[in-house]
Design a protein around this motif. Structure first.
Motif: not given
Length: 468
Positions: A210-219
């Motif tokens: 879930a933490g790594q998924g925050t990259i997708g939100l930023e992109i």
């Protein structure tokens, strides 16, 4: 709904989604939750990870990712995602998500931070433990230091010395044991069982994903109308999180995974329809060298994945070189693998489209970095090696050097050999030299063949430029 009911529901939905994605038969379904998966889990002996159960894979949701984003926003960097100078070179609009600009040099901080802030108070006091080749260990150690949580990391003997020292600099208890990640993980799980510390899997823990998924939100905030996102794949946690975020916000965007030919764990898992142990070879992309992908990561990723690519090592070396020369970015092999896939021609269907490359890490060992640059030059045809027989009389070698100088070729190394040739009036000269590109290299070859009778060029198997 109770937590057990929720997990059971996740398991059922995981099986259903996997069936729909790959048209699994009833017999195939057993590979996901049956005997083969149990056999893989038994490699951890009697010590298992309670958060990573082969029979009950936990699929993360978009809500998990947004929760993580809120809780870690004050502890991690919001990294840039600019358009790349490489766009014109490859005829794509390429954007680089520069996760190597996190404090510890990789995206791993995101998941580590979230997993730590979600720990109950009593577990914070006991501390955490994990196994890692380096980037997860660094992210975990750094944020444990900042949050005042005791931490132990088990790192395999093949881990970079630089990464091992960095963990010690963050006041962690570092244990270097095990020949690979599989052995290091067994050791760490055993220690967790004995000490009561919480084991945090670097790629398969739900909070990590879930933490790594925050990259997708930023992109999605930074780049509009994205056609594809290329994600390096090791254990699968990064692509699981990013795909979960992206497919919820931009369903039309393609999710592309890429891994090295030396450690194709996810590709083998897809073929097996379940995570399977895959022996790894030494690779430039050491951050991707995970012998078995995570059960949770696999179940989460498969229904969201559009394409998985395996790239050769020489393309990774060339990608590292391109990023240094064109972007002034020093990245590790894992971070360069997305560009490697494009350079190798695996993503030509996205010509003239918008593609985001996740540059996931920059923690490359300085010695390995030097080797990568040289290998990249060789792969690009710019580092040439040949042997030529010239006169051993006055001016023989000088004539050769003058010929190369007139062509604009730079001599990097030169060596004479007299003892092992039949003609005592001749000398064999071995030369390593640098040219501008493949066209320039071909000009040099033609000139040498016209001037000398005995010329031998070493066509390296890694040579992949024009004319190869």
């Amino acid at each position: 709904m109770s937590s057990s009911d929720q997990v059971a529901g996740q398991s059922s939905s995981a099986t259903a989604i996997l069936d729909d994605k790959h048209n699994f038969s009833a017999g195939d379904k057993k590979a996901v939750t049956g005997a083969e998966t149990k056999a893989a889990a038994e490699q951890l002996d009697e010590f298992t990870d309670p958060f990573c159960n082969a029979d009950i894979p936990q699929i993360i949701t978009f809500q998990d990712v947004t929760s993580a984003a809120f809780k870690i926003k004050n502890g991690i960097e919001y990294t840039p995602c600019p358009k790349s100078h490489l766009s014109e070179m490859v005829d794509m609009d390429i954007y680089l998500k520069k996760e190597f600009l996190q404090f510890t040099g990789s995206f791993k901080e995101r998941g580590a931070r979230y997993a730590l802030v979600m720990l109950p108070k009593e577990q914070r006091k006991k501390g955490v433990i994990s196994a890692s080749l380096g980037n997860h260990a660094q992210g975990l150690c750094y944020h444990c230091w900042k949050l005042g949580i005791p931490v132990t990391v088990v790192m395999p003997s093949k881990a970079s010395l630089m990464k091992i020292q960095k963990c010690r600099d963050y006041h962690a208890n570092v244990i270097v044991q095990g020949s690979d990640m599989g052995e290091a993980k067994k050791i760490a799980l055993k220690m967790a069982h004995e000490t009561g510390q919480t084991y945090i899997n670097g790629y398969d823990h739900p909070h990590i994903m879930a933490g790594q998924g925050t990259i997708g939100l930023e992109i999605v905030e930074q780049v509009s109308n994205i056609d594809a996102i290329v994600v390096p794949v090791g254990g699968g946690g990064l692509i699981a999180g990013v795909a979960t975020a992206i497919k919820n916000l931009s369903p039309q965007t393609k999710i592309i995974g890429v891994e090295s030919e030396k450690c194709p764990s996810f590709t083998k898992a897809l073929e097996n329809k379940a995570p399977v142990y895959t022996p790894n070879k030494e690779t430039l992309a050491d951050g991707l060298a995970v012998p078995q992908v995570g059960y949770n990561a696999f179940a989460t990723t498969v229904p969201l994945l559009d394409k998985m690519i395996v790239v050769k090592e020489e393309w990774i070396a060339l990608a590292i070189l391109r990023l240094v020369e064109q972007e002034k970015c020093v990245v590790e092999g894992a971070g360069a693998s997305g560009l490697a896939a494009i350079l190798a021609g695996h993503l030509d269907e996205f010509k003239a489209k918008r593609v985001v490359l996740l540059i996931c890490g920059g923690n490359i060992d300085t010695t390995i970095f030097g080797r990568c640059l040289e290998r990249g030059l060789a792969a690009d045809g710019r580092l040439q090696r040949f042997t030529v027989t010239v006169s051993d009389g006055p001016g023989g070698v000088s004539k050769l050097c003058n010929l190369l100088a007139k062509l604009g070729v730079s001599i990097k190394d030169i060596m004479h050999e007299r003892a092992f040739i039949r003609d005592i009036h001749s000398v064999e000269v071995k030369v390593v030299c640098e040219t501008r590109d493949w066209i320039h290299a071909q000009e040099m070859r033609n000139a040498l063949q016209e001037a000398y009778d005995n010329v031998y060029f070493y066509d390296l198997p890694m040579a992949i430029g024009q004319g190869s």
